[in-house]
Motif scaffolding. Structure first.
Motif, mmCIF file in Angstrom:
data_model
loop_
_atom_site.group_PDB
_atom_site.id
_atom_site.type_symbol
_atom_site.label_atom_id
_atom_site.label_comp_id
_atom_site.label_asym_id
_atom_site.label_seq_id
_atom_site.Cartn_x
_atom_site.Cartn_y
_atom_site.Cartn_z
ATOM 1 N N TYR A 20 7.767 -13.769 32.452
ATOM 2 C CA TYR A 20 7.069 -13.796 31.279
ATOM 3 C C TYR A 20 7.597 -15.203 30.206
ATOM 4 O O TYR A 20 6.826 -15.634 29.626
ATOM 5 N N LEU A 21 8.814 -15.634 30.741
ATOM 6 C CA LEU A 21 9.454 -16.663 30.225
ATOM 7 C C LEU A 21 8.697 -18.159 30.484
ATOM 8 O O LEU A 21 8.329 -18.694 29.608
ATOM 9 N N ILE A 22 8.576 -17.985 31.647
ATOM 10 C CA ILE A 22 7.665 -19.123 32.291
ATOM 11 C C ILE A 22 6.242 -18.981 31.841
ATOM 12 O O ILE A 22 5.658 -20.235 31.590
ATOM 13 N N ALA A 23 5.627 -17.950 31.814
ATOM 14 C CA ALA A 23 4.220 -17.827 31.010
ATOM 15 C C ALA A 23 4.153 -18.425 29.633
ATOM 16 O O ALA A 23 3.181 -19.114 29.443
ATOM 17 N N MET A 24 5.061 -18.087 28.920
ATOM 18 C CA MET A 24 5.072 -18.580 27.530
ATOM 19 C C MET A 24 5.516 -20.053 27.317
ATOM 20 O O MET A 24 4.714 -20.791 26.613
ATOM 21 N N ALA A 25 6.269 -20.509 28.517
ATOM 22 C CA ALA A 25 6.626 -21.965 28.280
ATOM 23 C C ALA A 25 5.188 -22.772 28.753
ATOM 24 O O ALA A 25 4.945 -23.801 28.268
ATOM 25 N N ALA A 26 4.731 -22.137 29.789
ATOM 26 C CA ALA A 26 3.355 -22.737 30.447
ATOM 27 C C ALA A 26 2.290 -22.731 29.112
ATOM 28 O O ALA A 26 1.408 -23.799 29.137
ATOM 29 N N GLY A 27 2.277 -21.506 28.370
ATOM 30 C CA GLY A 27 1.244 -21.557 27.132
ATOM 31 C C GLY A 27 1.514 -22.470 26.120
ATOM 32 O O GLY A 27 0.777 -23.237 25.763
ATOM 33 N N ALA A 28 2.828 -22.739 25.889
ATOM 34 C CA ALA A 28 3.079 -23.988 24.902
ATOM 35 C C ALA A 28 2.879 -25.186 25.322
ATOM 36 O O ALA A 28 2.401 -25.991 24.564
ATOM 37 N N ALA A 29 3.026 -25.422 26.630
ATOM 38 C CA ALA A 29 2.622 -26.854 27.408
ATOM 39 C C ALA A 29 1.057 -26.901 27.371
ATOM 40 O O ALA A 29 0.804 -28.088 26.866
ATOM 41 N N LEU A 30 0.425 -25.959 27.612
ATOM 42 C CA LEU A 30 -1.070 -26.181 27.704
ATOM 43 C C LEU A 30 -1.487 -26.123 26.113
ATOM 44 O O LEU A 30 -2.335 -27.059 25.959
ATOM 45 N N GLY A 31 -0.887 -25.421 25.233
ATOM 46 C CA GLY A 31 -1.468 -25.509 23.903
ATOM 47 C C GLY A 31 -1.161 -26.809 23.214
ATOM 48 O O GLY A 31 -1.983 -27.615 22.515
ATOM 49 N N LEU A 32 -0.078 -27.826 23.707
ATOM 50 C CA LEU A 32 0.257 -29.110 23.336
ATOM 51 C C LEU A 32 -0.511 -30.013 23.920
ATOM 52 O O LEU A 32 -1.050 -30.837 23.390
ATOM 53 N N ALA A 33 -0.949 -29.855 25.344
ATOM 54 C CA ALA A 33 -1.698 -30.929 26.004
ATOM 55 C C ALA A 33 -3.168 -30.774 25.735
ATOM 56 O O ALA A 33 -3.791 -31.627 25.730
ATOM 57 N N ALA A 34 -3.632 -29.704 25.425
ATOM 58 C CA ALA A 34 -5.021 -29.245 25.230
ATOM 59 C C ALA A 34 -5.466 -28.339 23.819
ATOM 60 O O ALA A 34 -5.819 -27.384 24.055
ATOM 61 N N PRO A 35 -4.899 -29.225 22.714
ATOM 62 C CA PRO A 35 -5.076 -28.152 21.499
ATOM 63 C C PRO A 35 -6.689 -27.837 21.460
ATOM 64 O O PRO A 35 -6.902 -26.676 20.608
ATOM 65 N N ASP A 36 -7.663 -28.654 21.756
ATOM 66 C CA ASP A 36 -8.933 -28.333 21.602
ATOM 67 C C ASP A 36 -9.447 -26.965 22.255
ATOM 68 O O ASP A 36 -10.451 -26.280 21.800
ATOM 69 N N ALA A 37 -8.619 -26.586 23.193
ATOM 70 C CA ALA A 37 -8.748 -25.307 24.086
ATOM 71 C C ALA A 37 -8.307 -24.085 23.243
ATOM 72 O O ALA A 37 -8.656 -22.945 23.635
ATOM 73 N N GLY A 38 -7.719 -24.276 22.077
ATOM 74 C CA GLY A 38 -7.405 -22.968 21.315
ATOM 75 C C GLY A 38 -8.243 -22.062 20.755
ATOM 76 O O GLY A 38 -8.221 -20.885 21.052
ATOM 77 N N PRO A 39 -9.254 -22.717 20.211
ATOM 78 C CA PRO A 39 -10.401 -21.610 19.828
ATOM 79 C C PRO A 39 -11.090 -20.754 20.968
ATOM 80 O O PRO A 39 -11.166 -19.403 20.709
ATOM 81 N N GLY A 40 -11.149 -21.257 21.964
ATOM 82 C CA GLY A 40 -11.781 -20.613 23.332
ATOM 83 C C GLY A 40 -10.837 -19.581 23.804
ATOM 84 O O GLY A 40 -11.132 -18.701 24.096
ATOM 85 N N LEU A 41 -9.535 -20.085 23.766
ATOM 86 C CA LEU A 41 -8.403 -19.154 24.192
ATOM 87 C C LEU A 41 -8.210 -17.986 23.328
ATOM 88 O O LEU A 41 -8.140 -16.922 23.792
ATOM 89 N N GLU A 42 -8.565 -18.182 22.086
ATOM 90 C CA GLU A 42 -8.618 -17.037 21.167
ATOM 91 C C GLU A 42 -9.502 -16.036 21.258
ATOM 92 O O GLU A 42 -9.177 -14.823 21.174
ATOM 93 N N HIS A 43 -10.688 -16.155 21.987
ATOM 94 C CA HIS A 43 -11.637 -15.349 22.351
ATOM 95 C C HIS A 43 -11.316 -14.460 23.610
ATOM 96 O O HIS A 43 -11.850 -13.480 24.014
ATOM 97 N N ALA A 44 -10.296 -15.051 24.517
ATOM 98 C CA ALA A 44 -9.823 -14.449 25.689
ATOM 99 C C ALA A 44 -8.722 -13.410 25.020
ATOM 100 O O ALA A 44 -8.607 -12.663 26.008
#
Length: 334
Positions: A20-44
């Motif tokens: 779970y900690l790794i998943a959250m760290a990966a999520g934070a890294a993804l959010g910072l690296a690809a902020p434009d993906a945020g709206p699409g991820l919200e739908h998921a």
């Protein structure tokens, strides 16, 4: 290949906290690296969360729900700690929250609703009565959905009615609770009639940890880009979340003693009082109008604080409630 999959599942189960900690760290890294993906991820978020809750409910046989109604002492204690003690603790903290209404709504949404998913995992790791907690899950969900509008009205006043609409609440209740629960119980009925149903059911239950990891990754990655200039406001609520965890450890212990629960039940009660339902209320926060967009980030921030807090709880709660301390008695020293 068939042997590798169960081995992987077992390893993930054995190291859930790290996953779970790794998943959250990966999520934070993804959010910072690809902020434009945020709206699409919200739908998921809703689909992956609905799948997670389906698997959670699948582990609650319908007969267990009926049995939980007979476990009156534990059930009453769980209701008291979540819907009486927690609101009082939140009320005491409310004056110290940032003045921003959106931030306050986010804090209220997340702190007033008890967790129904990974609380079972962390409680079990600390020797808590996870099965009893699991059986109480549907009732805790129903209770929070019924009481949350009332709590929001009490804390924020009638003006919040112009902001928080009933539609998203009802939709979340249907999509995230009613449908997953109905499908889970339908699968249980199928499993009870033959080997094919049992095989499907057993396969579904092995997805609990991967689904939780996917949910955490998706939620964090979708919300991190929203921090922007709101970092100061969001950071201001972190001490409140930490204080809540500290207070609820001792409040849960006090309620457990009041109801004279055994040690496993007492530990489970502490966990249900401390862990909050951030994943389920997040869709409600996302449905708020644009001026309240920060509320969703405030909700996700609680998840980040809480998961780290649960790592501490797993070690601290057994010391707070050692074996033999049930029913309000102090274990004898030999």
């Amino acid at each position: 290949m068939s042997q590798d999959a169960p081995g992987l599942v077992d390893r993930m189960d054995d190291h859930q906290v790290a996953v779970y900690l790794i998943a959250m760290a990966a999520g934070a890294a993804l959010g910072l690296a690809a902020p434009d993906a945020g709206p699409g991820l919200e739908h998921a978020i809703n689909p992956v969360l609905a799948a997670l809750l389906f698997v959670t409910f699948l582990q609650v046989p319908a007969r267990e729900l009926l049995h939980s109604l007979r476990d009156a002492r534990f059930l009453a204690a769980a209701l008291v700690v979540n819907f009486a003690v927690v609101p009082l603790v939140v009320a005491a903290m409310f004056a110290f929250l940032p003045a921003d209404q959106a931030v306050r709504v986010g804090v209220l949404l997340v702190l007033l609703c008890p967790c129904v998913d990974y609380v079972i995992v962390f409680s079990g790791l600390a020797g808590g009565a996870s099965r009893r907690l699991l059986a109480a899950t549907p009732l805790l969900l129903i209770g929070q959905m019924l009481l949350l509008p009332l709590f929001l009205y009490v804390f924020m006043g009638p003006e919040l009615g112009d902001v928080v609409e009933a539609g998203p609440f009802l939709q979340a209740f249907l999509v995230l609770i009613v449908v997953p629960l109905a499908v889970a119980w339908a699968l249980q009925a199928w499993a009870g009639r033959g080997a094919a149903g049992r095989k499907v059911s057993d396969a579904a239950t092995t997805t609990m940890v991967p689904l939780m990891a996917a949910t955490l990754l998706t939620v964090v990655a979708s919300q991190v880009p929203k921090l922007g200039g709101n970092l100061t406001d969001v950071a201001a609520v972190v001490p409140c979340y930490v204080l809540f965890l500290l207070v609820m450890a001792f409040a849960g212990k006090a309620v457990a003693r009041l109801f004279r629960l055994d040690t496993p039940g007492s530990r489970a009660l502490v966990f249900t009082g401390a862990t909050r339902n951030s994943l389920v209320v997040l869709p409600l926060a996302l449905a708020l109008p644009e001026p309240y967009a920060i509320a969703a980030v405030v909700v996700v921030t609680q998840t980040l604080v809480e998961v780290i807090g649960m790592v501490v709880y797993v070690r601290a709660v057994p010391r707070l409630l050692p074996e033999g301390a049930e029913a309000g008695r102090t274990p004898t020293t030999r």
